[in-house]
Motif scaffolding. Structure first.
Motif, PDB file in Angstrom:
ATOM      1  N   THR A 119       0.832  -1.206   0.000  1.00  0.00           N
ATOM      2  CA  THR A 119       0.000   0.000   0.000  1.00  0.00           C
ATOM      3  C   THR A 119       0.864   1.252   0.000  1.00  0.00           C
ATOM      4  OG1 THR A 119      -1.786  -1.119   1.185  1.00  0.00           O
ATOM      5  CG2 THR A 119      -1.756   1.289   1.282  1.00  0.00           C
TER       6      THR A 119
ATOM      7  N   ALA B 212       1.088   3.993  -3.004  1.00  0.00           N
ATOM      8  CA  ALA B 212       0.751   5.384  -2.686  1.00  0.00           C
ATOM      9  C   ALA B 212       1.927   6.305  -2.980  1.00  0.00           C
ATOM     10  CB  ALA B 212       0.333   5.501  -1.221  1.00  0.00           C
TER      11      ALA B 212
ATOM     12  N   LYS C  13      -9.082  -2.544   5.537  1.00  0.00           N
ATOM     13  CA  LYS C  13      -9.897  -1.475   4.958  1.00  0.00           C
ATOM     14  C   LYS C  13      -9.074  -0.201   4.797  1.00  0.00           C
ATOM     15  CE  LYS C  13     -12.855   0.667   7.541  1.00  0.00           C
ATOM     16  NZ  LYS C  13     -14.049   0.983   8.394  1.00  0.00           N
ATOM     17  N   ASN C  14      -8.180   0.065   5.743  1.00  0.00           N
ATOM     18  CA  ASN C  14      -7.346   1.266   5.651  1.00  0.00           C
ATOM     19  C   ASN C  14      -6.421   1.219   4.432  1.00  0.00           C
ATOM     20  OD1 ASN C  14      -8.421   2.418   7.954  1.00  0.00           O
ATOM     21  ND2 ASN C  14      -6.877   1.524   9.306  1.00  0.00           N
ATOM     22  N   ASP C  15      -5.941   0.023   4.102  1.00  0.00           N
ATOM     23  CA  ASP C  15      -5.080  -0.113   2.925  1.00  0.00           C
ATOM     24  C   ASP C  15      -5.830   0.275   1.652  1.00  0.00           C
ATOM     25  OD1 ASP C  15      -2.468  -1.306   3.868  1.00  0.00           O
ATOM     26  OD2 ASP C  15      -3.862  -2.738   4.736  1.00  0.00           O
ATOM     27  N   PHE C  16      -7.040  -0.224   1.511  1.00  0.00           N
ATOM     28  CA  PHE C  16      -7.826   0.098   0.321  1.00  0.00           C
ATOM     29  C   PHE C  16      -8.194   1.582   0.277  1.00  0.00           C
ATOM     30  CE2 PHE C  16      -8.751  -4.496   0.829  1.00  0.00           C
ATOM     31  CZ  PHE C  16      -8.318  -4.925  -0.417  1.00  0.00           C
ATOM     32  N   LEU C  17      -8.459   2.173   1.450  1.00  0.00           N
ATOM     33  CA  LEU C  17      -8.785   3.599   1.495  1.00  0.00           C
ATOM     34  C   LEU C  17      -7.581   4.450   1.091  1.00  0.00           C
ATOM     35  CD1 LEU C  17     -10.896   3.809   4.791  1.00  0.00           C
ATOM     36  CD2 LEU C  17     -11.736   4.025   2.439  1.00  0.00           C
TER      37      LEU C  17
ATOM     38  N   ILE D 184      -5.023   3.539  -0.837  1.00  0.00           N
ATOM     39  CA  ILE D 184      -4.786   3.369  -2.272  1.00  0.00           C
ATOM     40  C   ILE D 184      -5.786   4.185  -3.077  1.00  0.00           C
ATOM     41  CG2 ILE D 184      -4.828   1.719  -4.179  1.00  0.00           C
ATOM     42  CD1 ILE D 184      -3.745  -0.370  -2.235  1.00  0.00           C
ATOM     43  N   ALA D 185      -7.047   4.162  -2.649  1.00  0.00           N
ATOM     44  CA  ALA D 185      -8.084   4.943  -3.345  1.00  0.00           C
ATOM     45  C   ALA D 185      -7.771   6.434  -3.259  1.00  0.00           C
ATOM     46  CB  ALA D 185      -9.453   4.646  -2.735  1.00  0.00           C
ATOM     47  N   PHE D 186      -7.314   6.878  -2.097  1.00  0.00           N
ATOM     48  CA  PHE D 186      -6.956   8.291  -1.922  1.00  0.00           C
ATOM     49  C   PHE D 186      -5.808   8.682  -2.841  1.00  0.00           C
ATOM     50  CE2 PHE D 186      -4.210  11.428   0.187  1.00  0.00           C
ATOM     51  CZ  PHE D 186      -5.086  12.496   0.272  1.00  0.00           C
TER      52      PHE D 186
ATOM     53  N   ILE E 233      -5.004   7.317  -5.674  1.00  0.00           N
ATOM     54  CA  ILE E 233      -5.508   7.353  -7.054  1.00  0.00           C
ATOM     55  C   ILE E 233      -6.258   8.656  -7.314  1.00  0.00           C
ATOM     56  CG2 ILE E 233      -7.137   6.277  -8.666  1.00  0.00           C
ATOM     57  CD1 ILE E 233      -6.443   3.589  -7.385  1.00  0.00           C
ATOM     58  N   VAL E 234      -7.060   9.089  -6.337  1.00  0.00           N
ATOM     59  CA  VAL E 234      -7.812  10.347  -6.481  1.00  0.00           C
ATOM     60  C   VAL E 234      -6.847  11.530  -6.601  1.00  0.00           C
ATOM     61  CG1 VAL E 234      -9.353  11.959  -5.291  1.00  0.00           C
ATOM     62  CG2 VAL E 234      -9.880   9.514  -5.308  1.00  0.00           C
TER      63      VAL E 234
END
Length: 277
Positions: free
Chosen positions: A23, A27, A245-249, A251-253, A255-256
Motif C-alpha cells: 500500500t 501510494a 480497509k485502511n489499505d484500500f482507502l 490506495i483509493a486516496f 488514485i484520487v
C-alpha cells in the motif's frame, strides 16, 4: 555511528506503520507521479503540507532524519542554482511574460516568473521526497517482500527488493566505519577541514565502500545458494500482513490525488499554473 544518523526501518505502531508495505509503495509511486507531472502551485502546496503532516502522524523525530534531509537539501539547492545558471529566462518562456525585479548582467536578471518557476521546483522536492522517506522508515523489509509476492510479484524479485531496503543502513554503517579509519590514518574530513580536503577524503571512502559492498553481496549470494534459494516456484513468509480497509482507502486516496493532478493539467491547459495571466 549513532543511531539517529541511520536511515532505515524504524518500528512503530502508528497508522502509517500498520499499513501494508505494498500500500505504501503504491501510494508513494502514485503521489510522486502526480507531483512530478504537474507544476500547479496550489496542488504542490497542498501535497507539501500533507507530506509534512504525515511525518507528524508517523512520530518520526527530526533527529532520525536530520542527516539525510540536510544531505538532500544541499543537492536540491545546487540543482536550483544550476537551473538559474543555465536557464535564467526559462520562467519567462513558460509563463509568457517578463516582470523584472533586479536587472542583471546580460541575460542574468531576476524575474518574478523565474523565481515562481524555481519556487515550484522546491515544492516538488518538499512534496515528493517525504513520501520516499516515510516508505523507507516505516516499512519492514520482510513484510514488504511478502506483500509484493502476495500481489503476484516473483518471490525472487520481492526478496531482492527487501534485501536492497535492508542494506541501506548497512551501507551507512560501512561508510562511517571507513570514514573513521581514514581519519585515524590522518585524513581530516570533518567539518574542521576545508571543502577541498573533505571532497578528496570522501572520494577515498567511496572505493573501499564499493569493494566492501561487493564482498558482502558475494557472501549473501553464496549463503542463499547453499540454502537452495530459488529452487521452488513458491515459498512461505515469516512476516506477512493482510490488506485491511485502511489499505484500500489509502490506495483509493492516492488514485484520487493522481487523477486530480491530471484534471488540473487539463483545466490549466498545460502542466503550469500561470498567475501572471
Amino acid at each position: 555511528m549513532s543511531q539517529h544518523q541511520m536511515v532505515g526501518y524504524m518500528p512503530g505502531d502508528t497508522f502509517i506503520h500498520r499499513l501494508s508495505g505494498t500500500t505504501k509503495l503504491l501510494a508513494m509511486i502514485l503521489i510522486s507521479v502526480a507531483c512530478m507531472t504537474t507544476y500547479d502551485t496550489r496542488f504542490l502546496l497542498a501535497t507539501s503540507i500533507f507530506s509534512l503532516v504525515l511525518f507528524k502522524v508517523s512520530h518520526i523525530k527530526w533527529s532520525d532524519i536530520s542527516f539525510i534531509v540536510k544531505f538532500i537539501a544541499v543537492f536540491s539547492i545546487l540543482n536550483i542554482l544550476a537551473v538559474y545558471l543555465f536557464s535564467p529566462e526559462y520562467g519567462t518562456v513558460i509563463y509568457g511574460s517578463r516582470h523584472v525585479l533586479v536587472e542583471g548582467v546580460g541575460r542574468y536578471s531576476i524575474t518574478q516568473e523565474q523565481l515562481f518557476y524555481e519556487f515550484n521546483l522546491i515544492l516538488k522536492y518538499i512534496s515528493s521526497i517525504p513520501f520516499v522517506l516515510l516508505f523507507l522508515l516505516t516499512t519492514n523489509p520482510s513484510e514488504f517482500a511478502s506483500s509484493l509476492n502476495k500481489i503476484g510479484v516473483s518471490y525472487k524479485i520481492s526478496y531482492s527488493v527487501a534485501l536492497a531496503i535492508r542494506y541501506i543502513p548497512d551501507i551507512q554503517v560501512a561508510y562511517y566505519d571507513i570514514s573513521a579509519s581514514q581519519q585515524a590514518r590522518g585524513y581530516e574530513i570533518s567539518k574542521k577541514a576545508s571543502i577541498g580536503k573533505r571532497v578528496k577524503g570522501a572520494m577515498q571512502i567511496v572505493f573501499p565502500l564499493i569493494l566492501s559492498s561487493l564482498e558482502r553481496i558475494e557472501v549473501i549470494s553464496t549463503a542463499m545458494e547453499l540454502r537452495r534459494f530459488g529452487r521452488d516456484k513458491k515459498r512461505t513468509w515469516y512476516s506477512e500482513k493482510k490488506f485491511t480497509k485502511n489499505d484500500f482507502l489509502v490506495i483509493a486516496f492516492a488514485i484520487v490525488v493522481t487523477l486530480l493532478s491530471f484534471v488540473l493539467i487539463y483545466t490549466n491547459g498545460s502542466r503550469f499554473y500561470n498567475p501572471f495571466q
